[in-house]
Scaffold this active site. Structure first.
Site, PDB file in Angstrom:
ATOM      1  N   ARG A 109      -9.423   0.667 -13.488  1.00  0.00           N
ATOM      2  CA  ARG A 109      -8.345  -0.010 -12.789  1.00  0.00           C
ATOM      3  C   ARG A 109      -7.427  -0.718 -13.793  1.00  0.00           C
ATOM      4  NH1 ARG A 109      -5.695  -0.079  -7.922  1.00  0.00           N
ATOM      5  NH2 ARG A 109      -5.570  -2.125  -6.954  1.00  0.00           N
ATOM      6  N   THR A 383      -1.259   7.536  -3.723  1.00  0.00           N
ATOM      7  CA  THR A 383      -2.409   7.516  -4.601  1.00  0.00           C
ATOM      8  C   THR A 383      -2.866   8.953  -4.506  1.00  0.00           C
ATOM      9  OG1 THR A 383      -2.913   5.193  -4.205  1.00  0.00           O
ATOM     10  CG2 THR A 383      -4.813   6.587  -4.609  1.00  0.00           C
ATOM     11  N   THR A 401      -4.312   6.258  -9.123  1.00  0.00           N
ATOM     12  CA  THR A 401      -3.079   5.803  -8.486  1.00  0.00           C
ATOM     13  C   THR A 401      -2.068   5.181  -9.437  1.00  0.00           C
ATOM     14  OG1 THR A 401      -2.248   4.462  -6.641  1.00  0.00           O
ATOM     15  CG2 THR A 401      -3.974   3.479  -7.985  1.00  0.00           C
ATOM     16  N   ASN A 403      -0.107   3.229  -7.512  1.00  0.00           N
ATOM     17  CA  ASN A 403       0.125   2.388  -6.340  1.00  0.00           C
ATOM     18  C   ASN A 403       1.184   3.034  -5.444  1.00  0.00           C
ATOM     19  OD1 ASN A 403      -0.307   0.399  -4.535  1.00  0.00           O
ATOM     20  ND2 ASN A 403       0.954  -1.132  -5.516  1.00  0.00           N
ATOM     21  N   GLU A 422       1.028  -1.600  -9.801  1.00  0.00           N
ATOM     22  CA  GLU A 422      -0.242  -2.069  -9.253  1.00  0.00           C
ATOM     23  C   GLU A 422      -0.294  -3.581  -9.094  1.00  0.00           C
ATOM     24  OE1 GLU A 422      -2.520   0.265  -7.538  1.00  0.00           O
ATOM     25  OE2 GLU A 422      -2.086   1.202  -9.463  1.00  0.00           O
ATOM     26  N   SER A 454      -8.437  -3.406  -4.831  1.00  0.00           N
ATOM     27  CA  SER A 454      -8.038  -2.063  -4.430  1.00  0.00           C
ATOM     28  C   SER A 454      -8.721  -1.661  -3.130  1.00  0.00           C
ATOM     29  CB  SER A 454      -8.463  -1.079  -5.526  1.00  0.00           C
ATOM     30  OG  SER A 454      -8.250   0.251  -5.109  1.00  0.00           O
ATOM     31  N   SER A 455      -8.185  -0.651  -2.491  1.00  0.00           N
ATOM     32  CA  SER A 455      -8.838  -0.052  -1.314  1.00  0.00           C
ATOM     33  C   SER A 455      -9.397   1.333  -1.636  1.00  0.00           C
ATOM     34  CB  SER A 455      -7.837   0.102  -0.173  1.00  0.00           C
ATOM     35  OG  SER A 455      -7.333  -1.145   0.215  1.00  0.00           O
TER      36      SER A 455
HETATM   37  N1  GLY Z   1      -2.939   0.847  -4.983  1.00  0.00           N
HETATM   38  C1  GLY Z   1      -3.698   1.106  -3.820  1.00  0.00           C
HETATM   39  C2  GLY Z   1      -5.105   0.629  -3.956  1.00  0.00           C
HETATM   40  O1  GLY Z   1      -5.629   0.552  -5.055  1.00  0.00           O
HETATM   41  O2  GLY Z   1      -5.697   0.300  -2.978  1.00  0.00           O
END
Ligand code: GLY
Length: 571
Positions: A109, A383, A401, A403, A422, A454-455
């Site tokens: 990340r 993403t 991603t 984002n 991000e 993040s998701s």
């Molecule tokens: N940028 C989307 C996520 O990481 O959830």
């Protein structure tokens, strides 16, 4: 008489001309690539967002590479042929299951720059400044993708030939690849913002309008990839590229410097693993909220007879929605980067806690949002995800991603790659929604070196201890609920693999109040029933693009989402 004949000839040639036009439209729309959405393979399978990336991953597998080798080649290939989300200027998460059942999760990340601060997106009155965290140089987190791929290579590559994995991406950047219709449209739609953010010329802000089938060439990107090919991690985080990125920042009031790049490190973390009936589900720990929320969602619905209620029966939708509201309320308060904030992981996924959270679930009535608060104890949706299973039995699930679509829209001058936005995944101010409408608090405030919540939910499911599903999806805040629904489509609703991915989706994230469903997904009577229960139901554009591989009956069934140019390949 002669005139009549002339008209006849003209008519015939007009009809022929029209037919040729129609035919070319058809070519334009469907046969730039012949997209494969579902196929069964004997040995190895790949599902990615673009046919060129899928083909490159399969080439590496055929050359004897394992799933990690194929994933590294796919990550670099997607940075070229799927620039809306594929990247070297962003970050991602990996779940890797070795053939022997050992699990690993890699966090690459992005991190907040050393010069970032909690109030960097606020004006003097303490209000969030529009667009600052989503567009341009201040929106950028320190990219993690190249470091992540190098880490995975060092630890798990079978081929042990880094150059072999990066070269295919260089080739498609250098010689170009054909744009799909969707890609051409998307690039044209974003042209103005690319022109606003970037003064130097690059393929993204070119004044030409793109058409399906145009060959998209990225010479500067090919050069950067060559540095990465020849110098590994250092080719991105040090030397020429580090200087270019830092200069790009300096010129445009950005805050990333060469030290930020040098200090970046991806991290191997403990996988979030939890049981569901006779399955074990493995997913991503913080700084992703994906694994924790998926565990809460699956455990919340487990006691209910969802299989007999059926797919998108009003009772199933209601139950899943109520579970989603509770889980996303927890996300907003408790989740953030566990290296900076004490995320109560064990508490959040404790089955007793989850049962307690569902105690006030009313089978016939939607709970009012304000009655749901986070539990108490003593984190353009672009993403991309890819799933790979190799012929040795190893499986990789990666979500990566920038984002938003094309991230910050910043193309590093002379280097040709896009930088993420991000930083918007942090909570710029407590309670103020980010671009996905997600709210956050202290746990996800900006701090130098911290990872934004993040998701992303790269996931692997085992059935009775054996590899069963490899899946994930893009979709911002909807990622978790799309993974949740796809797992249920296979496990509970017993859908064929292709259908499980194609099936319509819905989503609730606690705030805003809407229960969103994909346009056309719910019939009018269903909407009425849900409204009667107290849900505020709203339709929206498509949700997610799931890439799924299911290992069953000695075969690999691969499915790519029909919502995009996604494509399966294998052998
Ligand atoms: N940028 C989307 C996520 O990481 O959830």
């Amino acid at each position: 008489m002669k005139t009549q004949k002339l008209f006849q000839i003209l008519n015939v040639s007009m009809i022929i001309g029209f037919l040729i036009f129609l035919h070319s439209c058809k070519i334009d729309q469907s046969s730039i690539y012949s997209l494969q959405k579902y196929k069964v393979y004997d040995n190895a399978a790949v599902s990615t967002a673009h046919p060129v990336a899928s083909a490159i991953a399969v080439k590496i597998l055929k050359e004897g590479g394992n799933a990690i080798d194929a994933a590294i080649a796919a990550q670099f290939a997607l940075a070229v042929c799927y620039p809306v989300a594929g990247n070297i200027g962003g970050g991602g998460f990996m779940i890797y299951r070795e053939q022997n059942g050992r699990l690993h999760s890699l966090d690459y990340r992005e991190t907040a720059p050393a010069r970032s601060s909690e109030s960097m997106y606020l004006d003097a009155a303490g209000n969030v400044i529009k667009d600052l965290s989503t567009k341009g140089h201040l929106a950028v987190g320190i990219p993690g993708s190249v470091d992540g791929m190098y880490e995975a290579f060092k630890k798990f590559s079978k081929l042990q030939d880094w150059k072999q994995l990066v070269q295919p991406a260089i080739d498609i950047a250098e010689k170009g690849f054909k744009l799909t219709k969707k890609q051409a449209k998307n690039l044209n739609d974003k042209k103005e913002v690319f022109q606003e953010v970037n003064q130097h010329q690059n393929p993204f802000n070119s004044p030409n309008r793109y058409r399906a089938g145009d060959v998209f060439i990225q010479k500067d990107l090919a050069h950067t990839l060559t540095l990465i090919r020849d110098e590994g991690r250092a080719g991105f985080y040090e030397g020429e590229n580090a200087q270019r990125l830092a200069q790009e920042m300096q010129k445009h009031q950005g805050i990333i410097g060469t030290d930020d790049l040098k200090n970046y490190q991806s991290v191997w973390r403990d996988v979030i693993s939890f049981p569901y009936k006779n399955y074990t589900i493995h997913s991503m720990p913080p700084p992703s909220s994906g694994g924790i929320l998926l565990a809460q969602l699956m455990q919340s619905i487990e006691p209910y007879p969802i299989k007999s209620w059926g797919f998108q029966d009003v009772r199933s939708i209601h139950l899943m929605t109520e579970a989603e509201k509770r889980a996303y309320a927890d996300r907003a308060i408790h989740l953030g980067d566990g290296d900076f904030y004490p995320v109560p992981v064990e508490d959040l996924i404790n089955p007793h806690y989850v049962t307690e959270r569902m105690r006030d679930f009313n089978i016939s009535k939607a709970s009012d949002l304000e009655s749901i608060q986070a539990g108490q104890f003593d984190e353009s949706e672009e993403t991309t995800h890819f799933s790979i299973v190799d012929s040795y039995g190893n499986a990789v699930s990666i979500t990566t991603t920038l984002n938003g679509g094309y991230g910050s829209k910043v193309v590093v001058e002379g280097a040709g790659y896009l930088l993420n936005n991000e930083m918007d995944d942090f909570s710029a101010k407590v309670g103020v929604p980010n671009m996905y409408g997600l709210v956050g608090a202290e746990a996800n405030k900006i701090e130098p070196g911290k990872r934004m919540l993040s998701s992303m939910t790269p996931t692997i499911v085992e059935k009775e201890g054996k590899l069963f599903m490899v899946l994930g999806t893009p979709g911002g805040s909807t990622i978790i609920t799309s993974v949740f629904q796809t797992i249920l489509n296979v496990i509970e609703f017993e859908m064929p693999v292709g259908k499980a991915v194609e099936a319509p989706r819905f989503h609730h994230q606690w705030k805003p109040e809407d229960l969103f469903y994909e346009n056309g997904a719910f019939a009018a009577d269903k909407v009425k029933s849900l409204e009667k229960m107290g849900h505020q139901v709203s339709s929206r554009s498509s949700i997610g693009r799931v890439e799924l591989i299911v290992a069953q009956n000695g075969k690999l069934e691969a499915a790519a989402d029909t919502r995009g140019d996604d494509h399966v390949d294998g052998f």
